[in-house]
Design a protein around this motif. Structure first.
Motif, PDB file in Angstrom:
ATOM      1  N   GLN A 190      -5.243 -11.472  -1.311  1.00  0.00           N
ATOM      2  CA  GLN A 190      -4.868 -12.724  -0.641  1.00  0.00           C
ATOM      3  C   GLN A 190      -4.450 -12.394   0.792  1.00  0.00           C
ATOM      4  O   GLN A 190      -3.936 -11.295   1.050  1.00  0.00           O
ATOM      5  CB  GLN A 190      -3.703 -13.389  -1.379  1.00  0.00           C
ATOM      6  N   PRO A 191      -4.686 -13.293   1.735  1.00  0.00           N
ATOM      7  CA  PRO A 191      -4.304 -13.004   3.123  1.00  0.00           C
ATOM      8  C   PRO A 191      -2.822 -12.610   3.232  1.00  0.00           C
ATOM      9  O   PRO A 191      -1.948 -13.353   2.783  1.00  0.00           O
ATOM     10  CB  PRO A 191      -4.563 -14.332   3.841  1.00  0.00           C
ATOM     11  N   THR A 192      -2.598 -11.439   3.777  1.00  0.00           N
ATOM     12  CA  THR A 192      -1.229 -10.918   3.911  1.00  0.00           C
ATOM     13  C   THR A 192      -1.208  -9.826   4.983  1.00  0.00           C
ATOM     14  O   THR A 192      -2.258  -9.278   5.344  1.00  0.00           O
ATOM     15  CB  THR A 192      -0.716 -10.343   2.571  1.00  0.00           C
ATOM     16  N   LEU A 197       1.330  -4.141   3.472  1.00  0.00           N
ATOM     17  CA  LEU A 197       0.503  -3.062   2.895  1.00  0.00           C
ATOM     18  C   LEU A 197       0.749  -2.917   1.390  1.00  0.00           C
ATOM     19  O   LEU A 197      -0.177  -2.609   0.630  1.00  0.00           O
ATOM     20  CB  LEU A 197       0.809  -1.737   3.613  1.00  0.00           C
ATOM     21  N   SER A 198       1.970  -3.178   0.964  1.00  0.00           N
ATOM     22  CA  SER A 198       2.299  -3.035  -0.471  1.00  0.00           C
ATOM     23  C   SER A 198       1.454  -3.985  -1.332  1.00  0.00           C
ATOM     24  O   SER A 198       1.008  -3.621  -2.419  1.00  0.00           O
ATOM     25  CB  SER A 198       3.781  -3.287  -0.700  1.00  0.00           C
ATOM     26  N   GLU A 199       1.222  -5.181  -0.817  1.00  0.00           N
ATOM     27  CA  GLU A 199       0.415  -6.152  -1.579  1.00  0.00           C
ATOM     28  C   GLU A 199      -1.055  -5.713  -1.630  1.00  0.00           C
ATOM     29  O   GLU A 199      -1.728  -5.858  -2.654  1.00  0.00           O
ATOM     30  CB  GLU A 199       0.520  -7.553  -0.948  1.00  0.00           C
ATOM     31  N   VAL A 200      -1.501  -5.158  -0.508  1.00  0.00           N
ATOM     32  CA  VAL A 200      -2.883  -4.651  -0.453  1.00  0.00           C
ATOM     33  C   VAL A 200      -3.048  -3.490  -1.445  1.00  0.00           C
ATOM     34  O   VAL A 200      -4.002  -3.460  -2.240  1.00  0.00           O
ATOM     35  CB  VAL A 200      -3.241  -4.195   0.984  1.00  0.00           C
ATOM     36  N   VAL A 201      -2.083  -2.573  -1.389  1.00  0.00           N
ATOM     37  CA  VAL A 201      -2.157  -1.393  -2.270  1.00  0.00           C
ATOM     38  C   VAL A 201      -2.089  -1.812  -3.744  1.00  0.00           C
ATOM     39  O   VAL A 201      -2.776  -1.234  -4.600  1.00  0.00           O
ATOM     40  CB  VAL A 201      -1.021  -0.391  -1.915  1.00  0.00           C
ATOM     41  N   THR A 202      -1.289  -2.833  -4.037  1.00  0.00           N
ATOM     42  CA  THR A 202      -1.185  -3.315  -5.426  1.00  0.00           C
ATOM     43  C   THR A 202      -2.551  -3.770  -5.954  1.00  0.00           C
ATOM     44  O   THR A 202      -2.967  -3.381  -7.052  1.00  0.00           O
ATOM     45  CB  THR A 202      -0.179  -4.489  -5.505  1.00  0.00           C
ATOM     46  N   ARG A 262       1.568  -2.573   9.360  1.00  0.00           N
ATOM     47  CA  ARG A 262       1.209  -3.992   9.306  1.00  0.00           C
ATOM     48  C   ARG A 262      -0.318  -4.065   9.148  1.00  0.00           C
ATOM     49  O   ARG A 262      -1.060  -3.511   9.962  1.00  0.00           O
ATOM     50  CB  ARG A 262       1.657  -4.634  10.630  1.00  0.00           C
ATOM     51  N   VAL A 263      -0.744  -4.744   8.094  1.00  0.00           N
ATOM     52  CA  VAL A 263      -2.193  -4.759   7.785  1.00  0.00           C
ATOM     53  C   VAL A 263      -2.894  -5.831   8.606  1.00  0.00           C
ATOM     54  O   VAL A 263      -2.464  -6.988   8.650  1.00  0.00           O
ATOM     55  CB  VAL A 263      -2.433  -5.008   6.277  1.00  0.00           C
ATOM     56  N   SER A 264      -3.985  -5.417   9.215  1.00  0.00           N
ATOM     57  CA  SER A 264      -4.773  -6.366  10.012  1.00  0.00           C
ATOM     58  C   SER A 264      -5.610  -7.236   9.082  1.00  0.00           C
ATOM     59  O   SER A 264      -6.110  -6.746   8.048  1.00  0.00           O
ATOM     60  CB  SER A 264      -5.675  -5.546  10.945  1.00  0.00           C
ATOM     61  N   PRO A 265      -5.827  -8.508   9.382  1.00  0.00           N
ATOM     62  CA  PRO A 265      -6.691  -9.373   8.547  1.00  0.00           C
ATOM     63  C   PRO A 265      -8.101  -8.813   8.399  1.00  0.00           C
ATOM     64  O   PRO A 265      -8.775  -9.060   7.400  1.00  0.00           O
ATOM     65  CB  PRO A 265      -6.703 -10.691   9.307  1.00  0.00           C
TER      66      PRO A 265
END
Lengths: 86, 145
Positions: A42-44, A47-52, B129-132
């Motif tokens: 989901q757009p965020t 990084l923790s949410e991406v890694v999850t 910070r993750v880029s879109p």
């Protein structure tokens, strides 16, 4: 006499042979389940949410890998069993 | 398959043996029957009939024995098929158990990893910070098309 002859000939009539029936082996239900689609992030900006999500997808892949291995093992075993009956 | 095969075994073999025995008795007796004046005119008829019955009896007996051999082979094959079906079920059960065990291990490992992410979430979120664009790239690679 005619009846006796006809009755005797009747005994020589040819019928059909009954072959030995073999049924196709069924696979375990657990490996017949399709692999689900990979999870999307989901757009965020976290990084923790991406890694999850990424690790969830890794886990999902590993489960699918196990199913695939199980299919290969199932096929090999069933083939051996099938070939052993001659 | 002969229609004889539909008769119970004991009846088939009984009938075949009767034909064979009558044929044998008639054939051999025809050599001595000429000494009995009353039946002498029928000697050749008895001999011919006896030989025919003997041939039919011998043929049917051979046929019956041959059928028995095939029946035995079918029975043996059926037993093998039944055993193989059981082996197949056992193999399926073993594969299912192994799959469940391994899947459980993967899920347990995933729980541990999720816990670890939660522990370090604050730290990694503050550092990066993750880029879109990154999310778009990852999602595109995860989609089938």
């Amino acid at each position: 006499m005619k009846t006796i002859l006809i009755s005797f000939l009747f005994l020589f009539l040819v019928g059909c042979a009954v072959p030995v029936q073999r049924t196709f082996p069924t696979a375990p239900e657990a490996i017949k389940v399709s692999c689900p689609d990979l999870q999307l992030i989901q757009p965020t900006t976290k990084l923790s949410e991406v890694v999850t999500v990424v690790t969830n997808n890794y886990s999902q892949y590993q489960e699918c890998q196990l199913k695939m291995d199980a299919w290969i093992e199932w096929y090999d075993k069933q083939k051996d069993i099938f070939n052993s009956v001659k | 398959m002969w229609l004889f095969n539909f008769l119970p075994d004991f009846i088939s073999i009984f009938l075949i043996n009767i034909v064979l025995i009558v044929g044998l008795v008639a054939t051999f007796s025809s050599y001595f029957i000429k000494y009995i004046p009353v039946v002498t005119p029928y000697a050749s008829l008895i001999k011919t009939g006896g030989i025919i019955l003997l041939i039919i009896g011998a043929y049917l007996h051979g046929r019956y024995d041959n059928d028995q051999v095939w029946q035995d082979k079918v029975t043996a094959l059926e037993a093998k098929v039944k055993a193989s079906e059981q082996q197949s079920k056992d193999a399926n059960s073993r594969i299912s158990d192994l799959l469940n065990e391994k899947t459980k291990a993967v899920k347990e490992k995933q729980i541990v990893i999720q816990e670890k992410i939660k522990e370090v979430a604050t730290k990694i979120d503050s550092e990066c910070r993750v880029s879109p664009d990154v999310i778009e790239i990852l999602n595109n690679s995860a989609r089938k098309k």
